[in-house]
Enzyme design. Structure first.
Site, short mmCIF file in Angstrom:
data_model
loop_
_atom_site.label_atom_id
_atom_site.label_comp_id
_atom_site.label_asym_id
_atom_site.label_seq_id
_atom_site.Cartn_x
_atom_site.Cartn_y
_atom_site.Cartn_z
N GLU A 182 4.55 26.31 -23.67
CA GLU A 182 3.92 27.28 -24.57
C GLU A 182 3.10 28.32 -23.80
O GLU A 182 3.08 29.48 -24.17
CB GLU A 182 3.04 26.57 -25.61
CG GLU A 182 3.83 25.81 -26.65
CD GLU A 182 4.79 26.70 -27.43
OE1 GLU A 182 4.50 27.88 -27.65
OE2 GLU A 182 5.86 26.19 -27.82
N GLY B 293 3.88 37.92 -14.94
CA GLY B 293 2.87 38.77 -15.57
C GLY B 293 1.76 38.00 -16.27
O GLY B 293 1.79 36.77 -16.30
N TYR C 152 -2.31 30.07 -32.10
CA TYR C 152 -0.84 29.93 -32.10
C TYR C 152 -0.40 28.77 -31.22
O TYR C 152 0.35 27.88 -31.63
CB TYR C 152 -0.19 31.25 -31.62
CG TYR C 152 1.29 31.09 -31.39
CD1 TYR C 152 2.19 31.28 -32.43
CD2 TYR C 152 1.79 30.72 -30.14
CE1 TYR C 152 3.55 31.10 -32.25
CE2 TYR C 152 3.15 30.53 -29.94
CZ TYR C 152 4.02 30.72 -31.00
OH TYR C 152 5.36 30.53 -30.81
N ASP D 231 2.61 34.19 -35.04
CA ASP D 231 2.65 35.13 -33.91
C ASP D 231 3.45 36.35 -34.35
O ASP D 231 3.74 36.50 -35.54
CB ASP D 231 3.28 34.46 -32.67
CG ASP D 231 4.78 34.26 -32.83
OD1 ASP D 231 5.27 34.27 -33.98
OD2 ASP D 231 5.48 34.13 -31.81
N CYS E 168 20.79 41.30 -41.02
CA CYS E 168 20.61 41.07 -42.46
C CYS E 168 21.92 40.65 -43.12
O CYS E 168 21.90 39.91 -44.10
CB CYS E 168 20.10 42.33 -43.14
SG CYS E 168 18.56 42.91 -42.41
N CYS F 30 14.96 39.12 -49.96
CA CYS F 30 14.10 39.77 -48.95
C CYS F 30 13.68 41.17 -49.43
O CYS F 30 14.53 42.03 -49.65
CB CYS F 30 14.84 39.86 -47.62
SG CYS F 30 13.93 40.81 -46.39
S1 SF4 Z 1 14.59 38.36 -43.41
FE1 SF4 Z 1 15.11 40.28 -44.41
S2 SF4 Z 1 14.91 41.82 -42.82
FE2 SF4 Z 1 14.95 39.83 -41.80
S3 SF4 Z 1 17.12 39.53 -41.27
FE3 SF4 Z 1 16.77 38.58 -43.27
S4 SF4 Z 1 17.31 40.15 -44.75
FE4 SF4 Z 1 17.04 41.17 -42.80
#
Ligand code: SF4
Length: 358
Positions: A37, A81, A120, A138, A199, A208
């Protein structure tokens, strides 16, 4: 719109067939999880992987890491880095090995007290090592949640941090905390990526908000852009009887504990005439010093979080020992044994490519 109860099952279903194989996955040893991590903070998996493997095989236990010389750790970290991580790694290893008698903390609160461990990383260690239900938050998580739920609150505001943390802790599946956290990290890194999220084959596509309202490029929202200040570092690479001078950066500044060549920092682009009239130049070359400037490099650039570094290397042959230098004199052939910042490593790499290591 996706409901809170639908989110985790869909994500875990996606995870069944899309998870990325990584050597630390399924690992329950908190030391190795912590190591992975810390290496992966602000680092891509592909870049961090060989570093993890080197550290894990050279230092298989926290005590091995604690007892390693600081210079060896910096050298092994070279090129990754954010060197404060390596310094904190070493300090924390010593703390665990000696103050905590080699026993890694077992609660989120205790893990959070370790140097270099923020919320995180503490959530990742607590969930992966002990299955505790602490959600990771994150950049990947901000992106996924802001897009799926259409959240416009700025992720760099206190209000935004609170809102996203609250939502993340409601979404985590407490029975499968480790899988859930790994799934959302993998989903953000491979499916809902910053520039071109996939998507078309996304399980959240239907609900979404960012996808359906064509707001993918707007989310996540940030209120301010970080302004980078420029720093001009002019390095003097001396050549004297096959030896050169280097020094360790010890001040609380960038690259602490890494090595560098003698330096004159200026506030603007490299200008030899200006530099030659500076006080530092006269300190470096007291009256009567015999030298020849053999080469001035192209500018080498490195972008850090808050700064842009522009480094120029001036190669100088000197004809007398520089006795006033308090710096470390080393045979040029040993230069690869020291850990340097990326700009200097790049310059050295170019030199050896052209077979002209001084
Ligand atoms: S969560 Fe939404 S923006 Fe992200 S890949 Fe899926 S459909 Fe696309």
């Amino acid at each position: 719109m996706i409901s809170i109860s639908q989110f985790s099952p869909k994500l875990l279903q996606w995870f069944e067939s899309h998870h990325r194989p990584m050597p630390w996955k399924g690992e329950k040893n908190p030391y190795l999880i912590w190591l992975s991590e810390i290496i992966l903070q602000q680092t891509r998996v592909e870049q961090g992987l060989p570093y993890f493997e080197r550290f894990a095989s050279n230092y298989p236990t926290v005590k091995d890491l604690a007892d390693a010389p600081a210079d060896d750790i910096m050298k092994m970290w070279e090129g990754l880095g954010y060197y404060s991580r390596a310094r904190n790694l070493h300090a924390t290893a010593k703390h665990i090995a000696y103050q905590l008698k080699g026993i890694f903390p077992t609660t989120y609160k205790e893990i959070l007290t370790l140097k270099g461990v923020g919320p995180y990383t503490a959530a990742a260690i607590a969930s992966f090592a002990y299955d505790l239900p602490h959600a990771v938050v994150d950049g990947n998580v901000y992106r996924v949640l802001s897009r799926v739920f259409g959240i416009q609150t700025a992720i760099d505001s206190t209000e935004g941090k609170k809102e996203f943390n609250q939502l993340a802790s409601e979404l985590i599946n407490p029975q499968r905390a480790a899988d859930y956290n790994q799934a959302i990290m993998d989903f953000g890194a491979t499916q809902c990526t910053p520039k071109s999220p996939n998507c078309a084959i996304c399980p959240f596509k239907k609900g979404c908000i960012a996808f359906n309202e064509k707001r993918i490029n707007e989310l996540p929202f940030k209120s301010k852009k970080i302004k980078k200040t420029e720093r001009f570092l002019n390095y003097f690479v001396f050549n004297f009887n096959n030896e050169t001078w280097i020094s360790k950066r010890t001040e609380k500044d960038i690259w602490q504990n890494l090595y560098e060549f003698p330096l004159i920092e200026t506030t603007k682009t490299f200008d030899l005439i200006d530099i030659q009239s500076s006080e530092k130049w006269f300190e470096m070359f007291p009256k009567g010093t015999k030298f020849t400037i053999s080469k001035i490099s192209k500018p080498y650039k490195q972008v850090l979080t808050h700064r842009k570094i522009i480094a120029t290397f001036v190669e100088i042959t000197i004809y007398d020992e520089l006795n006033h230098f308090v710096l470390k004199k080393i045979p040029k052939k040993d230069i690869q044994e020291y850990a340097f910042p990326k700009v200097i490593s790049q310059y050295l790499q170019d030199k050896s490519l052209y077979l002209e290591l001084f």
